[in-house]
Write an enzyme that holds these catalytic residues in place. Structure first.
Site, PDB file in Angstrom:
ATOM      1  CB  ALA A 222       1.061  -9.003   0.931  1.00 43.46           C
ATOM      2  CG  HIS A 223      -1.533  -6.589  -2.534  1.00 44.21           C
ATOM      3  ND1 HIS A 223      -1.204  -6.833  -3.837  1.00 44.21           N
ATOM      4  CD2 HIS A 223      -2.147  -7.716  -2.108  1.00 44.21           C
ATOM      5  CE1 HIS A 223      -1.610  -8.030  -4.200  1.00 44.21           C
ATOM      6  NE2 HIS A 223      -2.191  -8.583  -3.156  1.00 44.21           N
ATOM      7  CG  ASN A 224      -5.330  -4.878  -0.979  1.00 46.68           C
ATOM      8  OD1 ASN A 224      -5.124  -3.698  -1.272  1.00 46.68           O
ATOM      9  ND2 ASN A 224      -5.519  -5.810  -1.897  1.00 46.68           N
TER      10      ASN A 224
END
Length: 304
Positions: A222-224
Site C-alpha cells: 500500500a501507499h507510503n
C-alpha cells in the site's frame, strides 16, 4: 544444455563461493540438470537436507549439497548454500542468455528513460517520466504509472501494477471523497515483483522498495510503505499503508501487516499471521494476532 566437465562447473562456481569444495572425479562429464526425485543419470542435481538425501535410492552422478550430507554420488560439490550454487550452475550449463527486446505492442510514454538492455513485454504500459535501469525486465501486461523509478537488474512479472493510486479517502457529510496521491514509487536494484502484485504510490512521500527485495505473486503493497534491503514478501500477503519494514525481513504467505507499524530488521512473520503491533528485530512472530515466539536463528535461511 551444454556438456561440461565437473571441473569447468567447479571453477565457474568458485568465483561466487571461494569456500566451495569438491569430492570425486573432476573430469566427470555432465549433460544437464535434474531434480533429485526424477533423477536423470549424467546430470547435476542438489539436495536441501539429510531427510531429502535419505529418500534418494539410486547413485547420483553429481550433486550439490552441504558438507554434512550423506548421499551416494560420484561427485559431490560441497557448499553451505547448495540451492544458490546449484541454480547458478544450472544457468551456466544451460547457456541461457536473454536477449533484450521491447515489444511492438508495449506502450511507452514519450519521456520514459531506459537504461541499457531493458526488456519490455507484450501489452506493457509505461507512463510519463518513468526511469527504468539497465538490465531490468518488464514482462507482459505490466502497468507502470507516471514518475516511477525502477533500478537495475529488476524483474517485474506479468500483470503487476506499479504506482497506481492508493486506497485513501476522507469523509464529509457521510460521503467518502478520494484523496489525491502526490507521491510515486521508487524501486532499487535487483528487485523482483511478482505477477499481479500491486505497489501503490505514496500520498505525499514515495513508496520505497529497497535493493534486493523479492515480492511474490498476488501481493499488495500500500501507499507510503518502505521495505528495507533483501526483505522477502511471499504470495498473497498484504502490507497496509505507511508500514516501515526493515532489512532482511521474511514475511510468509497470506500474512497481513496493519497500517503504520514498524517491522524490525531480520524479523520473521509466519504464515497467515495478522500483525497488529510493532515487531521487534530478529524475532519470529506467528498467529492471529501475531505474537513473538522466539528469536530468529542465524541459520534460519537454510530452510528456504
Amino acid at each position: 544444455m551444454r556438456e561440461l566437465t565437473v571441473k569447468q562447473i567447479f571453477e565457474y562456481l568458485q568465483a561466487y563461493d571461494p569456500h566451495l569444495r569438491i569430492e570425486g572425479d573432476v573430469d566427470t562429464k555432465l549433460k544437464g540438470i535434474s531434480s533429485v526425485f526424477h533423477y536423470k543419470q549424467g546430470c547435476l542435481t542438489w539436495v536441501k537436507g539429510q531427510d531429502k538425501a535419505d529418500m534418494v535410492k539410486e547413485p547420483l552422478t553429481a550433486v550439490v549439497c552441504r558438507p554434512e550430507i550423506v548421499i551416494h554420488a560420484q561427485v559431490r560439490l560441497l557448499a553451505e548454500n547448495p540451492k544458490d550454487l546449484f541454480f547458478l550452475a544450472a544457468d551456466y550449463i544451460s547457456g541461457a542468455e536473454q536477449v533484450p527486446v521491447i515489444s511492438e505492442t508495449a506502450v511507452l510514454g514519450r519521456s520514459v528513460v531506459l537504461g541499457e538492455n531493458v526488456s519490455i513485454g507484450n501489452g506493457a504500459c509505461i507512463g510519463e517520466d518513468v526511469k527504468i535501469g539497465s538490465g531490468t525486465v518488464i514482462e507482459a501486461n505490466v502497468t507502470i504509472y507516471d514518475h516511477v523509478v525502477i533500478g537495475e537488474d529488476c524483474l517485474i512479472k506479468a500483470g503487476a501494477v506499479i504506482g497506481g493510486k492508493g486506497f485513501g479517502y476522507s469523509k464529509h457529510d457521510g460521503q467518502y471523497r478520494a484523496i489525491h496521491h502526490y507521491g510515486s514509487v521508487v524501486i532499487g536494484n535487483h528487485v523482483d515483483i511478482g505477477s499481479n502484485t500491486c505497489v501503490d504510490r505514496g500520498t505525499m512521500d514515495d513508496t520505497v522498495i529497497d535493493d534486493g527485495v523479492k515480492i511474490d505473486n498476488l501481493c499488495h503493497i500500500a501507499h507510503n510503505v518502505t521495505i528495507g534491503k533483501n526483505t522477502v514478501v511471499i504470495a498473497n500477503s498484504t502490507v497496509c499503508g505507511s508500514v516501515h519494514i526493515g532489512e532482511n525481513v521474511y514475511i510468509a504467505p497470506h500474512s497481513v501487516v496493519m497500517n503504520q507499524l514498524e517491522i524490525g530488521d531480520g524479523a520473521m512473520i509466519g504464515m497467515a499471521a495478522a500483525v497488529t503491533k510493532d515487531v521487534q528485530a530478529e524475532t519470529v512472530n506467528i498467529g492471529c494476532p501475531a505474537k513473538p515466539v522466539r528469536t530468529r536463528r542465524e541459520d534460519e535461511w537454510k530452510k528456504y
